[in-house]
Write a protein that holds these residues in place. Sequence first.
Motif, PDB file in Angstrom:
ATOM      1  N   ARG A   1       0.828  -1.201   0.000  1.00  0.00           N
ATOM      2  CA  ARG A   1       0.000   0.000   0.000  1.00  0.00           C
ATOM      3  C   ARG A   1       0.873   1.267   0.000  1.00  0.00           C
ATOM      4  O   ARG A   1       0.602   2.237  -0.699  1.00  0.00           O
ATOM      5  CB  ARG A   1      -0.912   0.013   1.224  1.00  0.00           C
ATOM      6  CG  ARG A   1      -2.008   1.069   1.163  1.00  0.00           C
ATOM      7  CD  ARG A   1      -2.581   1.361   2.539  1.00  0.00           C
ATOM      8  NE  ARG A   1      -2.912   0.145   3.245  1.00  0.00           N
ATOM      9  CZ  ARG A   1      -4.038  -0.543   3.075  1.00  0.00           C
ATOM     10  NH1 ARG A   1      -4.922  -0.135   2.199  1.00  0.00           N
ATOM     11  NH2 ARG A   1      -4.269  -1.634   3.777  1.00  0.00           N
TER      12      ARG A   1
ATOM     13  N   THR B   1      -5.196  -4.747  -8.262  1.00  0.00           N
ATOM     14  CA  THR B   1      -5.606  -3.622  -7.415  1.00  0.00           C
ATOM     15  C   THR B   1      -6.435  -2.612  -8.196  1.00  0.00           C
ATOM     16  O   THR B   1      -7.273  -1.925  -7.618  1.00  0.00           O
ATOM     17  CB  THR B   1      -4.384  -2.926  -6.782  1.00  0.00           C
ATOM     18  OG1 THR B   1      -3.497  -2.454  -7.807  1.00  0.00           O
ATOM     19  CG2 THR B   1      -3.628  -3.877  -5.863  1.00  0.00           C
TER      20      THR B   1
ATOM     21  N   VAL C   1      -6.076  -2.503  -1.490  1.00  0.00           N
ATOM     22  CA  VAL C   1      -4.690  -2.836  -1.811  1.00  0.00           C
ATOM     23  C   VAL C   1      -4.137  -3.884  -0.852  1.00  0.00           C
ATOM     24  O   VAL C   1      -3.456  -4.827  -1.258  1.00  0.00           O
ATOM     25  CB  VAL C   1      -3.804  -1.566  -1.780  1.00  0.00           C
ATOM     26  CG1 VAL C   1      -2.340  -1.930  -2.001  1.00  0.00           C
ATOM     27  CG2 VAL C   1      -4.269  -0.575  -2.826  1.00  0.00           C
TER      28      VAL C   1
END
Length: 403
Positions: A130, A339, A346
């Motif tokens: 992330r 994603t 994520v």
Amino acid sequence: MKTTMSTSTNPIVKNTVYSILFAISFGHLLNDLMQAVIPSIYPLLKDNFRLSFAQVGLITLVFQLSASILQPFVGHYTDRKPSPQSLAVGMGFTLLGLLSLSLAPSFALILCSVALVGIGSSVFHPEASRVAQLASGGKKGLAQSIFQVGGNAGSAIGPLLAALIVIPHGQDYIRWFCLFAILGMCILSVVGRWYQRHMPVKVVGGKQVKETVGAVALSRSKIVTSILILLVLIFSKYFYMASMTSYFTFYLMEKFHVSVQESQIYLFAFLAAVAIGTILGGPLGDRYGRKLIIWISILGAAPFTLLLPHVGLFLTVVLAMIIGVIISSAFSAILVYATDLVPGKVGTIAGLFFGFAFGMGGIGSALLGWLADHTSISYVFQVCAYLPLIGIVTGFLPNIKGK
């Protein structure tokens, strides 16, 4: 009652923050370096504790399960409650695992120790992915490649350091790897503070909620089907990679009668090619589209894998390097594509795909080893040569453009 919405003061990252990308990549290097120590010291542990091969396999099983199965759950949790401090916390679990492993007086404590190292990896990967996307400035493929190549480097360096530090001196010297964990905690604490300042949020009715990008215009069933197709592609890639990383040296020694030292040099050449492909895959996906790169990365490797079992030593090494570059470019493109399919998730997606990749690598190595015992290493490479043909299922993926 009127609900107000205003953008918070937390800045959203507009440009690629390379300092954070390289820092999180270095954290990935340290994480995978310490993980790689565990299989590298199996001969030492087997002798010290008089373990059977079944017990060695159980160590691998516990380590792989804790490092793979937990990742989707950790990712799902951090999607709901982002946790910048979890980066350093993951390294903390690894630190405890290595320290415990250096002192372990019994097989049971060895299992507990490797489970702690695996948990550390499970906590690290989803939130680190992330951070990489947040720092990407829109260049998500490039960011994922930079992050991923750190792990590749760590996996290559770990066994070398274990051979230099632990094997000659004994189990106690595993504790020296705790210094890498402490270094990682320091670096990731800095990254975590940056992440805390830059998490994109909105203020809704006086409460902070995460801001997510718009979802792609696909039905739920189409998204689920696409995720399953991507997992099939991960299976193809990591089963083939297991044949190369675990058995390429044995293949060269059996077929061409090269020495152990020569085979290790050729394996290093393949791993170097993998690192190059990892770096290239992400930015190429950003530029030309991720579906195209997935096509090329999986199915494009098939002509070379099919040819490899039928050529001499020189061409075998050349083909192995070509395969390494092509097939390793897939993961970054696959992960970022996934994603884009499920925006705002994520952590869950990264946990699912990293965990599945680790699991497929471990299972693939075990199954191919069993097949080699019952046939031959050459037969294993002839069978695995067909795995990239599974890349044909890429044609069923929808054409999307991530935001």
